[in-house]
Every structure is written in structure tokens, then in C-alpha cells.
Write an enzyme that holds these catalytic residues in place. Structure first.
Site, PDB file in Angstrom:
ATOM      1  N   TYR A 167     -30.007  -2.104  28.531  1.00 48.95           N
ATOM      2  CA  TYR A 167     -29.544  -0.716  28.458  1.00 48.95           C
ATOM      3  C   TYR A 167     -28.072  -0.659  28.077  1.00 48.95           C
ATOM      4  CZ  TYR A 167     -28.233   3.953  30.176  1.00 48.95           C
ATOM      5  OH  TYR A 167     -27.749   5.228  30.289  1.00 48.95           O
ATOM      6  N   SER A 173     -22.412   5.591  28.333  1.00 50.66           N
ATOM      7  CA  SER A 173     -22.499   5.315  29.764  1.00 50.66           C
ATOM      8  C   SER A 173     -21.359   4.412  30.202  1.00 50.66           C
ATOM      9  CB  SER A 173     -23.834   4.638  30.094  1.00 50.66           C
ATOM     10  OG  SER A 173     -23.849   4.190  31.439  1.00 50.66           O
TER      11      SER A 173
END
Length: 253
Positions: free
Chosen positions: A155, A143
Site C-alpha cells: 500500500y 497517505s
């Protein structure tokens, strides 16, 4: 003949969103695709149906990641579907979504993030390597949050771990001609992120953050994965490919 004719691929988290787009693209390029999913039978069935309607080949594997026995369940289904064929392409796409800022993250949420986003890909790769052909491809979906500071700390750290895994693994398996690369998408309009295109104003606002001035779509990510799955990428390994349309490169003058 297409680029992946005769190849086999496993795509985790392939029933919806970016994973579905990757599965559709690899199948369109000729691969037999194992469509992994956690629990949505209808969505997984739809992905397989779309592949077959387009003339491709696919089968679904249900296995919840982040629980005891998850990888064993996944590979029991994979071995059954491959029926003795080797695995050529592994795409680790399945992920648990963000929990938000550090103050809002519980130990249980943190453990769940790491179980799905880091531990599962690690041990999926471990079990995949004996099945994988020399010259195979491993692609991990990371990501842009690893380079853009957003309030998704736990995350982001899981995706940073995935980035490190890819580079080190590439060195370890390179003697077999296996390449390992990481793809980092930016904001991408999926069903789960439909707010990005919920109005012309919102879409323009999201697009303004990208150098290419539009909102990313799942097929953008799938195209990059298809390239890294093909022989054209044979001399690329240990790399992190930013597939964000130039997200947050700087102010637009």
C-alpha cells in the site's frame, strides 16, 4: 459568493469517509460535484442528498475502478452530468486499502492495489486533462505511510507512486496554469476506521501520536483540499501537503 461558485469538481471514492467530506466541502464552497463511487448506491445517494439539502449541487457516477473499462465508464457518467461544461477540479481519492506485511501480500492483492491506487488515477488524469479548464486543479490523496514506516508495504508503495506522479505532472501541465498537488492524511476517524474512537482510552492513544493531540477527522482533510482547489492556492504546485496534525513528528517531551 463562495470560493468555488461556478466551478465543477470530480471526487473519486466520494460516497463515504474522507471522499464524502471532500465532496460536501467543495459543494458547500459552490462547486457542482460529481460524486464517484464503486458500488454502494445507498451511500452515494446519501452524499448527494446531503449536498442538495444544504443547497449545493451534485450528481452520482457509479464505476468500479481497477477493472477493464473503468475510466471509460467513469467519464461517460461525468460527461453526461457536466452537460458540456468543463471540469475545473479533480480529486483522486478512491483507493484500495492495505494488505498488511509483505509476507501476507499475494500477487493478486498487489495487482489490485496498483490497479486502483496508481493505474486508475493515472488514466483518470489522462482523460480529465482534455476536459479541464486552464487554471484547473488536480489533487491526489496520498497517505502518511510514505514517511512513517508501518507494516503496509505494498500500500505504501502505491502512495509513493502517487507522490511521484503529482510532482512530475505538475511540471508537465503548468504551462496551462493547472496546479497538481498531493495531500497526505494521517490516521483519520472514518466509518472504516471507527476503532480509533472506540473508547476514550483508544482515542487518547491515537491522539498521543499527533503533535496537536487529537484524532483527525475527515473534515480536516477536506479543508486542505478545499484550499488547494481555490484561487488562494494558485502559486502552489508540485507540492506534498502533510495533513496529519503532526503525526509521529517525534517524542513529546
Amino acid at each position: 459568493m463562495t470560493a468555488l461558485t461556478g466551478k465543477t469538481a470530480l471526487v473519486t471514492g466520494a460516497s463515504r469517509g474522507i471522499g464524502k467530506a471532500i465532496a460536501l466541502r467543495l459543494a458547500a464552497d459552490g462547486a457542482l460535484v460529481a460524486v464517484h463511487y464503486a458500488g454502494n448506491d445507498e451511500a452515494a445517494g446519501q452524499t448527494v442528498a446531503e449536498i442538495e439539502q444544504a443547497g449545493g449541487r451534485a450528481f452520482a457516477i457509479r464505476a468500479e475502478l481497477g477493472v477493464d473499462g473503468d475510466v471509460d465508464t467513469l467519464f461517460a457518467g461525468l460527461n453526461n452530468g457536466l452537460a458540456g461544461r468543463p471540469l475545473d477540479i479533480l480529486v483522486n481519492n478512491a483507493a484500495q486499502t492495505s494488505t498488511g506485511p509483505i509476507a501476507e501480500t499475494t500477487p493478486e492483492q498487489f495487482d489490485r492495489l496498483y490497479a486502483v491506487n496508481v493505474k486508475a488515477p493515472f488514466f483518470i488524469i489522462q482523460q480529465a486533462l482534455p476536459l479541464m479548464s486552464d487554471g484547473g486543479r488536480i489533487i491526489n490523496i496520498s497517505s502518511a505511510v510514505t514517511r512513517i514506516a508501518l507494516p503496509e508495504l505494498a500500500y505504501a508503495t502505491t502512495k509513493g507512486a502517487l507522490n511521484a506522479l503529482g510532482r512530475t505532472l505538475a511540471q508537465e501541465v503548468g504551462v496551462r496554469g493547472i496546479t497538481v498537488n498531493t495531500v497526505a492524511p494521517g490516521p483519520t476517524a472514518t466509518e472504516a476506521q471507527s476503532w480509533m474512537t472506540s473508547s476514550p482510552e483508544m482515542e487518547a492513544r491515537v491522539a498521543a501520536g499527533n503533535a496537536l493531540n487529537r484524532v483527525g477527522v475527515p473534515s480536516d482533510i477536506a479543508a486542505a483540499v478545499a484550499f488547494l482547489s481555490s484561487d488562494d492556492s494558485r502559486w502552489i504546485t508540485g507540492d506534498l501537503l502533510d495533513v496529519t496534525g503532526g503525526c509521529f513528528l517525534g517524542p513529546r517531551f
